[in-house]
Design an enzyme around this catalytic site. Sequence first.
Site, PDB file in Angstrom:
ATOM      1  N   TRP A 102      39.712  19.897   4.112  1.00 24.12           N
ATOM      2  CA  TRP A 102      38.468  20.501   3.612  1.00 24.12           C
ATOM      3  C   TRP A 102      38.592  20.996   2.186  1.00 24.12           C
ATOM      4  O   TRP A 102      37.602  21.009   1.437  1.00 24.12           O
ATOM      5  CB  TRP A 102      37.985  21.592   4.566  1.00 24.12           C
ATOM      6  CG  TRP A 102      37.651  20.973   5.887  1.00 24.12           C
ATOM      7  CD1 TRP A 102      38.326  21.133   7.059  1.00 24.12           C
ATOM      8  CD2 TRP A 102      36.617  20.010   6.143  1.00 24.12           C
ATOM      9  NE1 TRP A 102      37.760  20.336   8.038  1.00 24.12           N
ATOM     10  CE2 TRP A 102      36.715  19.641   7.507  1.00 24.12           C
ATOM     11  CE3 TRP A 102      35.611  19.428   5.365  1.00 24.12           C
ATOM     12  CZ2 TRP A 102      35.857  18.720   8.106  1.00 24.12           C
ATOM     13  CZ3 TRP A 102      34.748  18.507   5.958  1.00 24.12           C
ATOM     14  CH2 TRP A 102      34.874  18.159   7.307  1.00 24.12           C
ATOM     15  N   ASP A 172      36.414  29.368   1.257  1.00 25.44           N
ATOM     16  CA  ASP A 172      35.687  28.684   2.334  1.00 25.44           C
ATOM     17  C   ASP A 172      36.207  29.266   3.644  1.00 25.44           C
ATOM     18  O   ASP A 172      37.327  28.987   4.056  1.00 25.44           O
ATOM     19  CB  ASP A 172      35.944  27.182   2.253  1.00 25.44           C
ATOM     20  CG  ASP A 172      35.280  26.415   3.394  1.00 25.44           C
ATOM     21  OD1 ASP A 172      34.693  27.046   4.297  1.00 25.44           O
ATOM     22  OD2 ASP A 172      35.346  25.164   3.381  1.00 25.44           O
ATOM     23  N   LYS A 196      30.956  27.593  13.861  1.00 24.56           N
ATOM     24  CA  LYS A 196      32.265  27.814  14.460  1.00 24.56           C
ATOM     25  C   LYS A 196      32.315  29.272  14.939  1.00 24.56           C
ATOM     26  O   LYS A 196      31.787  29.572  16.010  1.00 24.56           O
ATOM     27  CB  LYS A 196      33.361  27.464  13.459  1.00 24.56           C
ATOM     28  CG  LYS A 196      33.269  25.962  13.065  1.00 24.56           C
ATOM     29  CD  LYS A 196      34.100  25.628  11.864  1.00 24.56           C
ATOM     30  CE  LYS A 196      33.796  24.260  11.294  1.00 24.56           C
ATOM     31  NZ  LYS A 196      34.344  23.141  12.043  1.00 24.56           N
TER      32      LYS A 196
END
Lengths: 361, 361
Positions: A102, A172, A196
């Site tokens: 990511w 992030d 999530k």
Amino acid sequence: MSRPYNFSAGPAALPEAVLEQAREELLDWNGAGASVLELSHRGPEFMRAAEKAEADLRTLLSVPDDYAVLFLQGGATTQQALIPLNFAAAGQPADYVLTGHWGATAIKQAQPCVDARVAADTADGGYRGLPARADWALSEGAAYVHYTANETIHGVEFDHIPEVGEVPLIGDFSSSIASGPLDVSRFGVIYAGAQKNLGPVGLTVVIIRRDLLTRTGQARAPILDYAAHERAGSMLNTPPTLNWYLAGLMFQWMLDEGGVEEFARRSAVKSQMLYAAIDGSGGFYRNTVERSARSRMNVVFSLHDENLDARFLEQARAVGLISLKGHRVLGGMRASIYNAMPVSGAQALAEFMADFQQRNG
Amino acid sequence: MSRPYNFSAGPAALPEAVLEQAREELLDWNGAGASVLELSHRGPEFMRAAEKAEADLRTLLSVPDDYAVLFLQGGATTQQALIPLNFAAAGQPADYVLTGHWGATAIKQAQPCVDARVAADTADGGYRGLPARADWALSEGAAYVHYTANETIHGVEFDHIPEVGEVPLIGDFSSSIASGPLDVSRFGVIYAGAQKNLGPVGLTVVIIRRDLLTRTGQARAPILDYAAHERAGSMLNTPPTLNWYLAGLMFQWMLDEGGVEEFARRSAVKSQMLYAAIDGSGGFYRNTVERSARSRMNVVFSLHDENLDARFLEQARAVGLISLKGHRVLGGMRASIYNAMPVSGAQALAEFMADFQQRNG
């Protein structure tokens, strides 16, 4: 617990109590005579819910007043595109620390608009650890430093906030937000897809230190401008009301359960239980991440013989343990244990792993 | 019908049957052991639902094969920012036809990135009609021509597709898509926020003639690139699965009800019923839009005495007619009658209007 334990990496499980409430209210919300998804976002009913959701999230994460909290669409990836547009001048350097898939996505989104530089990178080691801070090559005049707090695919997590001096730090936190106490004041920007730890898909939370909203950035449409969103209370256009409402239910649930301190405790218990099952298996199960960098959110592991994978998944499903298949990048297995996963779920998985090993070892 | 008739302009009403099915499936979807919002977008369960939704929408709208259909986030406003980035060179002219508030929003989003020009504008007349095609000032070398098929605030709708020659025509169909047959082949791009005729908030449909996906456009992040979304099947990042699923239920419902021909018939009946109630009120109710430009979707009207507004809204609510308050730009009333609004709802409103007039006239 009638439903299976769902270890999906995201979109991920929600607490049954939250889903039950959503089901109860789906056709008539708070006596409005309509579903929450059928009402104007500017009407009093939704405005109250939106404000409460923001207040609850601020409480949950102890967000200081000099930070704006935005509820947006587009996922973390869209924020990765907006961050350079909003906070960097064209061609200005921006530093990226890559500890997994990511982080690599984040820099790809930034490259068209800034001089995006890799300050540190563990790709050569297969993304199995954290780069030593002393080796980071931070740029003179960088607009910001970006890193990924938890890498869901590689199962690598920072157990600390990196120190980068005066340059704004952007994190992030898509897969670890609200899983423990966090000193928000150490950040310029924190962003997270909600699907999530925060619950529902289709919503992204962005927390921005207000002084950064005055940066000029680059030419961009108002809808790509964080300051415009902030001025409009995240209602520059129609927000995803249904998703925002579900997130609000989830924030309330997290507060009721004891807040981030309690989720830090549970996350430690759950992840230690699973890593112990792996490490104690004598090589039947394997996790190759350096211990100090192991994720508390996504426990990745492989079986010593990948021919057993299909049987493992099938038998796990049969005892009520689902969504354990690993990401296609790594294969193997992945158990995602976000806030909605109870300790009993991790325990059930650890017991199944031991049992499966006994029958197939 | 136990719930009130909901005339919200968007997020708007969904058919009770769709909400009932969503409620029924909310904790366990198709035997997956989890909610649709708790499953991976790349898992077989959601992939099947996503593909069926696209196929059903293609059937519903008769989308030709040389058009891509994307399911995105960000609403129509985000598309208004992406259109110039994807389809115009920096500084290239692009023509905008403004017939209300949303056309004016569209050009504001484009201005930072192209030479956005007003080709025609009815602002001087208070957005009460359509600009005569002969008066449109189209630009040499324009990247595209943009217009708003239906203006939800001003209640103005094009009853035809404007002819613009070889330049790609881009239509914002947020509030009238699927309300009648449409020749998609006349367009370069059609886009629509789903939260009106297509059902759930938090999802945007973009239909693009494939040859336009090869245009260079301007420097942009992959997540802001339509071609990248197309190659990834609208799963470049985690899509809003819950919203996509709800849209799929809505597409199925619209097909079951008879498709766009049937919704064209109902829209005509519903809107004529309400305009007749207004026009036959001897000035008690007023709509000032030119008759040929009156929207079939959003019937705006004012009461002859605005001191009656609060009583009108209160008494309407008491008889099960909600969300009739007009947009703050115009005040007064607005009855939005999208596909989910049954003819009986428009009839109930027309009867209430006559009754209210009798008691207050």
